[in-house]
Design a protein around this motif. Structure first.
Motif, mmCIF file in Angstrom:
data_model
loop_
_atom_site.group_PDB
_atom_site.id
_atom_site.type_symbol
_atom_site.label_atom_id
_atom_site.label_comp_id
_atom_site.label_asym_id
_atom_site.label_seq_id
_atom_site.Cartn_x
_atom_site.Cartn_y
_atom_site.Cartn_z
ATOM 1 N N ALA A 1 2.744 -4.490 9.015
ATOM 2 C CA ALA A 1 2.786 -2.420 9.061
ATOM 3 C C ALA A 1 1.412 -1.683 8.521
ATOM 4 O O ALA A 1 1.130 -1.249 9.410
ATOM 5 C CB ALA A 1 3.587 -2.443 7.835
ATOM 6 N N LEU A 2 1.295 -2.705 7.501
ATOM 7 C CA LEU A 2 0.184 -2.142 7.171
ATOM 8 C C LEU A 2 -1.604 -2.801 7.848
ATOM 9 O O LEU A 2 -1.816 -2.306 8.487
ATOM 10 C CB LEU A 2 -0.379 -3.256 5.826
ATOM 11 N N LEU A 3 -1.036 -3.547 9.089
ATOM 12 C CA LEU A 3 -2.377 -4.291 9.526
ATOM 13 C C LEU A 3 -2.274 -3.220 10.801
ATOM 14 O O LEU A 3 -3.553 -2.853 11.645
ATOM 15 C CB LEU A 3 -2.107 -5.489 10.477
ATOM 16 N N ALA A 4 -1.220 -2.792 11.662
ATOM 17 C CA ALA A 4 -0.811 -1.518 12.253
ATOM 18 C C ALA A 4 -1.968 -1.059 11.968
ATOM 19 O O ALA A 4 -2.537 -0.077 12.936
ATOM 20 C CB ALA A 4 0.667 -1.851 12.881
ATOM 21 N N CYS A 5 -1.601 -0.385 10.459
ATOM 22 C CA CYS A 5 -1.156 1.205 10.480
ATOM 23 C C CYS A 5 -3.071 0.975 9.505
ATOM 24 O O CYS A 5 -3.901 2.051 9.034
ATOM 25 C CB CYS A 5 -0.881 1.972 9.045
ATOM 26 N N ALA A 6 -4.131 -0.088 9.036
ATOM 27 C CA ALA A 6 -4.969 -0.624 8.729
ATOM 28 C C ALA A 6 -6.177 0.547 9.358
ATOM 29 O O ALA A 6 -6.307 1.062 8.771
ATOM 30 C CB ALA A 6 -5.480 -1.263 8.694
ATOM 31 N N PRO A 7 -5.864 0.426 10.657
ATOM 32 C CA PRO A 7 -7.433 0.846 11.676
ATOM 33 C C PRO A 7 -7.211 2.983 11.502
ATOM 34 O O PRO A 7 -7.965 3.269 11.283
ATOM 35 C CB PRO A 7 -7.872 0.704 13.121
ATOM 36 N N TYR A 8 -5.981 3.157 11.069
ATOM 37 C CA TYR A 8 -5.400 4.830 10.616
ATOM 38 C C TYR A 8 -5.818 5.176 8.839
ATOM 39 O O TYR A 8 -4.395 6.556 9.422
ATOM 40 C CB TYR A 8 -4.947 4.734 11.872
ATOM 41 N N ALA A 9 -5.234 4.768 8.293
ATOM 42 C CA ALA A 9 -4.910 4.622 6.718
ATOM 43 C C ALA A 9 -5.649 5.812 6.301
ATOM 44 O O ALA A 9 -6.987 5.930 7.162
ATOM 45 C CB ALA A 9 -4.604 3.478 6.410
ATOM 46 N N SER A 10 -4.517 6.215 4.906
ATOM 47 C CA SER A 10 -5.762 7.323 4.215
ATOM 48 C C SER A 10 -6.632 6.627 3.659
ATOM 49 O O SER A 10 -6.104 5.190 3.734
ATOM 50 C CB SER A 10 -4.873 8.248 4.098
ATOM 51 N N ALA A 11 -7.175 6.827 2.696
ATOM 52 C CA ALA A 11 -8.083 6.751 1.825
ATOM 53 C C ALA A 11 -7.743 6.437 0.362
ATOM 54 O O ALA A 11 -6.275 7.082 0.360
ATOM 55 C CB ALA A 11 -9.424 8.212 0.938
ATOM 56 N N GLY A 12 -8.113 5.109 -0.026
ATOM 57 C CA GLY A 12 -6.834 4.236 -1.581
ATOM 58 C C GLY A 12 -6.270 2.710 -0.469
ATOM 59 O O GLY A 12 -6.680 2.991 0.579
ATOM 60 N N GLY A 13 -5.818 2.499 -1.385
ATOM 61 C CA GLY A 13 -5.342 0.557 -0.975
ATOM 62 C C GLY A 13 -3.773 0.663 -0.050
ATOM 63 O O GLY A 13 -2.960 1.799 -0.698
ATOM 64 N N PRO A 14 -2.813 -0.184 -0.331
ATOM 65 C CA PRO A 14 -1.858 -0.337 -0.053
ATOM 66 C C PRO A 14 -0.892 -0.677 -0.875
ATOM 67 O O PRO A 14 0.289 -1.222 -0.733
ATOM 68 C CB PRO A 14 -1.949 -1.580 0.905
ATOM 69 N N MET A 15 -1.435 -0.678 -2.230
ATOM 70 C CA MET A 15 -0.465 -0.600 -2.676
ATOM 71 C C MET A 15 0.428 -1.925 -3.247
ATOM 72 O O MET A 15 1.266 -1.848 -2.908
ATOM 73 C CB MET A 15 0.619 0.366 -3.213
ATOM 74 N N PRO A 16 -0.576 -2.707 -3.455
ATOM 75 C CA PRO A 16 -0.239 -4.266 -3.285
ATOM 76 C C PRO A 16 1.642 -4.142 -4.237
ATOM 77 O O PRO A 16 1.982 -4.781 -4.084
ATOM 78 C CB PRO A 16 -1.136 -5.317 -3.622
ATOM 79 N N LEU A 17 1.042 -4.091 -5.486
ATOM 80 C CA LEU A 17 2.171 -4.178 -6.700
ATOM 81 C C LEU A 17 3.584 -2.886 -5.896
ATOM 82 O O LEU A 17 4.608 -3.759 -6.222
ATOM 83 C CB LEU A 17 2.080 -3.980 -8.074
#
Length: 395
Positions: free
Chosen positions: A68-84
């Motif tokens: 899901a993160l890879l699919a959204c990466a090109p269009y994601a908002s600012a900030g990180g993916p919150m791995p924790l």
């Protein structure tokens, strides 16, 4: 967001049921008697049987999250993916599987798994939809946070700690040599749960980016989007390019279009809402630029007025809006209203539409210089709710 929500509402009950089914099956097949003949302790035997399923469920969730993160990466908002947050959810799912396995061993019936699944689903649903701070007992969800709020760094760890503590207490109570050792993880689970509920909204903090704007200074008015999605600025500027091009050289306009999540100041105009993504914006693109520009221009003319101005001013406003942001949907609706008025013989309504068409034709027929001068005078009173008719230029 959907994946995070599904992990709590669907994943946790499924993990409980899967663990219970496996634990009950081993008892029904008398695997416990076979393992009793080995040199391993009961605790090691239980963990050896329960952990593979728990690890598979955690790995499946992390794999789906990575996709899901890879699919959204090109269009994601600012900030990180919150791995924790995702790591805490994966650990919680694993703990639910171990907890279910232990329950299946204690009650090795075929109905144990579906009963646990139903109970887990009901508890998760009630807790998630609860308006009190009990909702924080669910997994730390991404959907909770969005762009406006960020989780404190220890929220996911605490959220996982109370589920893991319950699972560890159940395992030790069922298989440990000294069952009193279960009191320690149980105490950890209770302390974590109390801290989650007592802290409540303190588990979230404001995203500093939500109060910032990223602007394009090449247009009039300037176009600004929220700093949480700066990648959309070129797309929004392009969607408004026809509008800002028609306003070039016009005076008395707002300084900028803003997207700050608050009421605009006196010298600002509100941009149409871009979030949540999936409506006005999908995969980094504005879905309907024509409609988006039409919504944006509505913020320039008497937006927050409760009472309508005089009929003549309404006709002028409508002509300006139609010229600044032509919209095929609005034109189609207008044609339907005209047809209905003709069908019902509503002469008053037809006269109003004719007046609007005449005003629009007059505005369109002006030269560029004449139109800029006229619009400059018009926008001097465009935000006033009750202007004097003599102050508003007529068409």
């Amino acid at each position: 967001m959907k994946l995070s929500t599904a992990a709590g509402i669907i994943g946790a009950p499924f993990a409980l049921a899967a663990g219970a089914w496996q634990g009950g099956r081993e008892c029904r097949l008398r695997m416990t008697e076979l393992r009793a003949s080995t040199v391993r302790t009961p605790l090691v035997q239980l963990l050896t049987a329960a952990l593979p399923l728990a690890c598979w469920l955690a790995a499946a969730y992390l794999t789906a999250t990575a996709g899901a993160l890879l699919a959204c990466a090109p269009y994601a908002s600012a900030g990180g993916p919150m791995p924790l947050v995702h790591a805490g959810t994966a650990l919680s799912l694993a703990a639910c599987a171990v907890l279910g396995h232990t329950a299946g061993r204690v009650a090795p019936f075929r109905l144990t798994a579906p009963v646990l699944a139903v109970c887990g689903y009901v508890v998760a649903g009630i807790t998630t939809n609860h308006r009190s701070d009990l909702r924080y007992l669910t997994f730390a969800p991404v959907g909770f946070l969005g762009d406006a709020k960020l989780a404190v760094w220890w929220y996911p760890a605490l959220s996982a700690a109370w589920v893991v503590g319950l699972a560890a207490a159940a395992v030790l109570a069922q298989a440990a040599y000294r069952r009193a050792g279960a009191l320690l993880p149980l105490a950890v689970a209770l302390v974590a749960a109390v801290l989650l509920v007592r802290t409540g909204d303190g588990l979230l903090r404001d995203n500093p980016l939500i109060h910032r704007q990223v602007c394009d200074d090449s247009t009039t008015p300037r176009v600004c989007v929220n700093a949480t999605h700066p990648g959309l600025l070129p797309e929004v500027t392009h969607a408004l390019s026809d509008l800002t091009g028609r306003l070039k050289g016009v005076q008395n306009l707002p300084v900028r279009f803003e997207d700050a999540g608050r009421s605009p100041r006196q010298d600002e105009a509100q941009l149409p809402i871009l979030t949540p993504f999936g409506w006005n914006a999908v995969r980094g693109k504005v879905t309907d630029p024509e409609r988006y520009a039409w919504e944006a221009v509505q913020a320039l003319v008497r937006q927050d007025c409760g009472e309508l101005p005089s009929e003549r001013i309404q006709v002028t406003d409508e002509a300006v809006l139609r010229w600044l942001a032509p919209d095929s949907v609005s034109e189609g609706i207008r044609e339907e209203y005209v047809a209905q008025a003709r069908q019902h013989g509503d002469t008053e309504e037809l006269a109003r539409f004719r007046a609007q068409d005449e005003a629009y034709a007059h505005l369109t027929a002006m030269t560029d210089g004449e139109r800029r001068t006229w619009l400059s005078g018009y926008f001097a009173t465009a935000t006033q709710c009750d202007p004097k008719p003599s102050e508003v230029p007529s068409l």
